[in-house]
Enzyme design. Structure first.
Site, short mmCIF file in Angstrom:
data_model
loop_
_atom_site.label_atom_id
_atom_site.label_comp_id
_atom_site.label_asym_id
_atom_site.label_seq_id
_atom_site.Cartn_x
_atom_site.Cartn_y
_atom_site.Cartn_z
N THR A 136 51.48 38.69 13.82
CA THR A 136 52.39 37.55 13.32
C THR A 136 52.45 37.82 11.74
O THR A 136 51.55 38.35 11.02
CB THR A 136 51.59 36.17 13.69
OG1 THR A 136 52.31 35.17 12.90
CG2 THR A 136 50.28 36.14 13.40
N ASP A 137 53.47 37.16 11.23
CA ASP A 137 53.70 37.02 9.54
C ASP A 137 52.66 36.15 9.19
O ASP A 137 52.37 36.29 8.00
CB ASP A 137 55.05 36.83 9.22
CG ASP A 137 55.70 35.45 9.69
OD1 ASP A 137 54.80 34.60 10.49
OD2 ASP A 137 56.58 35.21 9.69
N GLU A 138 51.94 35.26 9.86
CA GLU A 138 51.13 34.10 9.28
C GLU A 138 49.96 34.89 8.61
O GLU A 138 49.35 34.37 7.75
CB GLU A 138 50.73 33.13 10.65
CG GLU A 138 51.91 32.43 10.92
CD GLU A 138 51.77 31.28 11.56
OE1 GLU A 138 50.50 30.55 11.33
OE2 GLU A 138 52.76 30.64 12.00
N TYR A 162 44.12 29.76 13.26
CA TYR A 162 44.87 30.92 13.97
C TYR A 162 45.41 32.23 13.33
O TYR A 162 45.26 33.00 13.82
CB TYR A 162 46.20 30.06 14.50
CG TYR A 162 47.46 31.23 14.92
CD1 TYR A 162 47.34 31.83 16.18
CD2 TYR A 162 48.32 31.22 14.34
CE1 TYR A 162 48.10 32.74 16.45
CE2 TYR A 162 49.36 32.33 14.73
CZ TYR A 162 49.07 32.95 15.77
OH TYR A 162 49.98 33.90 16.28
N LYS A 166 44.06 35.97 14.07
CA LYS A 166 44.85 37.17 14.20
C LYS A 166 44.68 38.02 13.01
O LYS A 166 44.81 39.18 13.33
CB LYS A 166 46.58 36.59 14.00
CG LYS A 166 46.99 35.67 15.37
CD LYS A 166 46.83 36.49 16.69
CE LYS A 166 47.88 37.58 16.71
NZ LYS A 166 48.21 38.24 17.91
P1 NAD Z 1 51.96 32.11 24.22
O1 NAD Z 1 50.78 31.00 23.71
O2 NAD Z 1 53.29 31.76 24.68
O3 NAD Z 1 51.30 33.01 25.30
C1 NAD Z 1 50.10 33.60 25.32
C2 NAD Z 1 49.69 34.19 26.76
O4 NAD Z 1 48.21 34.91 26.65
C3 NAD Z 1 49.69 33.09 27.96
O5 NAD Z 1 50.11 33.65 28.94
C4 NAD Z 1 48.17 33.21 28.12
O6 NAD Z 1 47.63 32.59 29.38
C5 NAD Z 1 47.76 34.71 27.76
N1 NAD Z 1 46.17 34.31 27.44
C6 NAD Z 1 45.63 33.69 26.61
N2 NAD Z 1 44.47 34.07 26.50
C7 NAD Z 1 44.27 35.00 27.03
C8 NAD Z 1 43.01 35.79 27.67
N3 NAD Z 1 41.81 35.55 26.91
N4 NAD Z 1 43.13 36.55 28.33
C9 NAD Z 1 44.34 36.95 29.01
N5 NAD Z 1 45.42 36.17 28.75
C10 NAD Z 1 45.45 35.33 27.89
O7 NAD Z 1 52.09 33.06 23.04
P2 NAD Z 1 53.41 33.74 22.49
O8 NAD Z 1 54.02 32.78 21.39
O9 NAD Z 1 54.11 34.30 23.64
O10 NAD Z 1 52.81 34.88 21.71
C11 NAD Z 1 52.53 36.01 22.04
C12 NAD Z 1 51.81 37.12 21.02
O11 NAD Z 1 52.76 37.40 19.98
C13 NAD Z 1 50.67 36.43 20.48
O12 NAD Z 1 49.76 37.47 19.95
C14 NAD Z 1 51.14 35.60 19.07
O13 NAD Z 1 50.04 35.74 18.01
C15 NAD Z 1 52.26 36.72 18.69
N6 NAD Z 1 53.20 36.05 17.90
C16 NAD Z 1 53.91 34.92 18.21
C17 NAD Z 1 55.09 34.45 17.65
C18 NAD Z 1 55.79 33.35 17.90
O14 NAD Z 1 56.61 32.85 17.25
N7 NAD Z 1 55.44 32.62 19.34
C19 NAD Z 1 55.47 35.15 16.39
C20 NAD Z 1 54.83 36.58 16.13
C21 NAD Z 1 53.74 37.11 16.78
O1 DAU Z 2 55.45 32.66 12.32
C1 DAU Z 2 54.89 33.23 13.37
C2 DAU Z 2 54.37 32.19 14.14
O2 DAU Z 2 55.16 31.36 14.56
C3 DAU Z 2 53.52 32.76 15.42
O3 DAU Z 2 52.46 33.54 14.98
C4 DAU Z 2 52.97 31.44 16.17
O4 DAU Z 2 51.92 31.77 17.40
C5 DAU Z 2 53.79 30.54 16.50
O5 DAU Z 2 53.33 29.44 16.97
C6 DAU Z 2 54.58 30.09 15.20
O6 DAU Z 2 53.66 29.28 14.19
P1 DAU Z 2 54.39 28.03 13.67
O7 DAU Z 2 53.32 27.18 13.12
O8 DAU Z 2 55.32 28.44 12.48
O9 DAU Z 2 55.09 27.46 14.74
P2 DAU Z 2 55.43 25.92 15.25
O10 DAU Z 2 56.48 25.79 16.13
O11 DAU Z 2 54.09 25.11 15.41
O12 DAU Z 2 55.93 25.15 13.88
C7 DAU Z 2 57.23 25.65 13.10
C8 DAU Z 2 57.18 24.88 11.77
O13 DAU Z 2 57.64 23.74 12.29
C9 DAU Z 2 56.01 24.63 10.94
O14 DAU Z 2 56.18 24.71 9.68
C10 DAU Z 2 55.39 23.25 11.44
C11 DAU Z 2 56.62 22.40 11.91
N1 DAU Z 2 56.48 21.37 13.04
C12 DAU Z 2 55.92 21.89 14.07
C13 DAU Z 2 55.98 20.87 15.11
C14 DAU Z 2 55.54 21.37 16.72
C15 DAU Z 2 56.74 20.30 12.64
O15 DAU Z 2 57.28 19.78 11.35
N2 DAU Z 2 56.91 19.33 13.78
C16 DAU Z 2 56.41 19.53 14.74
O16 DAU Z 2 56.46 18.94 15.89
#
Ligand code: NAD
Ligand code: DAU
Length: 354
Positions: A136-138, A162, A166
């Site tokens: 992730t970019d975080e 988190y 990562k």
């Molecule tokens: P998500 O939370 O939707 O899904 C995670 C999946 O991993 C689930 O199906 C869960 O059951 C499985 N999982 C969790 N713990 C596990 C374990 N111990 N063993 C096996 N499976 C397990 O997550 P996502 O949003 O799809 O993110 C996927 C990946 O991409 C993550 O590594 C996250 O850090 C990265 N990522 C997410 C975003 C975003 O915006 N969502 C952006 C950049 C990177």
């Molecule tokens: O940047 C990549 C990341 O994006 C991934 O690595 C994470 O897995 C993914 O969950 C996401 O993280 P964020 O914290 O950015 O996502 P979230 O959807 O929780 O929140 C997006 C932005 O919105 C953040 O600035 C917090 C804000 N927010 C979120 C929620 C759920 C609100 O203002 N209100 C809300 O109810």
């Protein structure tokens, strides 16, 4: 591209399921989905997978070394695409333990078992093997309003449990390449959105609350900036990285779609008003500013020029068309998210302002 056997961890999550849908629909690759089925997993996110001869599922924890060894020995993957993680920042603040166990401990175990498996491969297969670590970019921390976007060279400065977990896993993945030679690639992507995203994340959370006529909880002043990318564009970038990327390399992936949270929530309200008008009037009236997330990063922005230049990746969706499609998907697929809402996923602090 010759057909590969690809093990995907976390394939029933949001991004993992988009990746597997792409692999099954548009490639000849065979897929093993390794997923623990946590609260974030959903079998309904890969429709028709059960009848697809190219698809297999193993319910397992990536931190379980024996299960990972068995999965690798039986499936004989040419690549591992590692997406399994605890992914929600708010949950990591309330309870970091699972984040440490899965994101750090689980990644460690997976790397060890992948290394053991890879060391036993014949030279030609070992040379083609890839371990793609999805991050992730975080991990880079946050940016001021005028600072340039994160590149692959930006130093790590994670803020939340988190992002710290990562960051630790990224360091492990790179160390397994440098020390043991495991052909690891790392990708760091910005915020994803699109269909099948778990309702705790900003965009689905706001769509579902707006449809219910409930207050839309925007953290702090709503001016935090995220760089939004459609999940299908991320999945295509991951496929390119595993097929064409060089071992040892890192690729940043992002959408060039910087928006404040307030702009995102307003866009959702306007799109819902067009697609499904409310008798109570425009949904922007529901926007409500609540207590900020502790340690809330102010701005993320990704410089994705390396993956564009070296792997010829391009995002296909603009934010505007992507949000329109996403709102439409949540309107058309109420059954998918109603089931999650009924399970009471909100039993934690999100949306309460607490
Ligand atoms: P998500 O939370 O939707 O899904 C995670 C999946 O991993 C689930 O199906 C869960 O059951 C499985 N999982 C969790 N713990 C596990 C374990 N111990 N063993 C096996 N499976 C397990 O997550 P996502 O949003 O799809 O993110 C996927 C990946 O991409 C993550 O590594 C996250 O850090 C990265 N990522 C997410 C975003 C975003 O915006 N969502 C952006 C950049 C990177
Ligand atoms: O940047 C990549 C990341 O994006 C991934 O690595 C994470 O897995 C993914 O969950 C996401 O993280 P964020 O914290 O950015 O996502 P979230 O959807 O929780 O929140 C997006 C932005 O919105 C953040 O600035 C917090 C804000 N927010 C979120 C929620 C759920 C609100 O203002 N209100 C809300 O109810």
């Amino acid at each position: 591209m010759a057909a590969k056997r690809i093990a995907v961890t976390g394939g029933y999550g949001f991004i993992g399921s988009a990746l597997i849908r792409l692999l099954l629909l548009e490639t000849d690759h065979e897929v093993l989905n390794i997923d623990k089925l946590t609260y974030a997993a959903n079998r309904a996110s890969i429709p028709g997978a059960g009848n697809n001869p190219k698809y297999r599922f193993a319910e397992a924890d990536i931190a379980d070394a024996r299960a990972m060894r068995k999965a690798f020995e039986e499936f004989q993957p040419d690549a591992v695409m590692h997406l399994a993680a605890e992914s929600h920042v708010d949950r990591s603040i309330d309870g970091p333990q699972e984040f440490i166990a899965t994101n750090i401990g689980g990644t460690f175990t997976l790397l060890q078992e992948a290394l053991r498996y890879w060391q036993g491969l014949p030279a030609e297969r070992a040379g083609r093997f890839r371990f793609l670590h999805v991050s992730t970019d975080e991990v880079f921390g946050d940016l001021g309003p005028e600072e340039p976007a994160f590149t692959e060279e930006t130093a790590y400065q994670p803020s939340s449990p988190y992002s710290a977990s990562k960051a630790a896993s990224d360091h492990l993945a790179r160390a397994w390449h440098r020390t043991y030679g495991l052909p690891v690639l790392v990708t760091n992507c910005s915020n994803n959105y699109g269909p099948y995203q778990f309702p705790e994340k900003l965009i689905p959370h706001m769509i579902i609350k707006a449809l219910a006529g409930e207050p839309l909880p925007v953290y702090g002043d709503g001016r935090n900036v995220r760089d939004w990318l459609h999940v299908d564009d991320h999945a295509r970038a991951l496929l390119l990285a595993v097929e064409k990327g060089a071992a040892g390399e890192t690729y940043n992936i992002g959408g060039l779609n910087e928006r404040t949270n307030l702009q995102v929530v307003e866009a959702i309200c306007d799109q819902l008003d067009r697609a499904s008008p409310s008798p109570q009037g425009p949904r922007r009236r529901l926007i409500s500013f609540v207590t900020d997330r502790p340690g809330h990063d102010r701005r993320y922005a990704i410089d994705a020029s390396k993956i564009v230049r070296e792997l010829e990746w391009r995002a296909r969706k603009t934010f505007e068309t992507g949000v329109e499609d996403t709102v439409r998907w949540y309107l058309d697929n109420r059954g998918w998210w109603d089931a999650i809402v009924d399970r009471g996923y909100k039993a934690q602090r999100i949306g309460t302002g607490a």
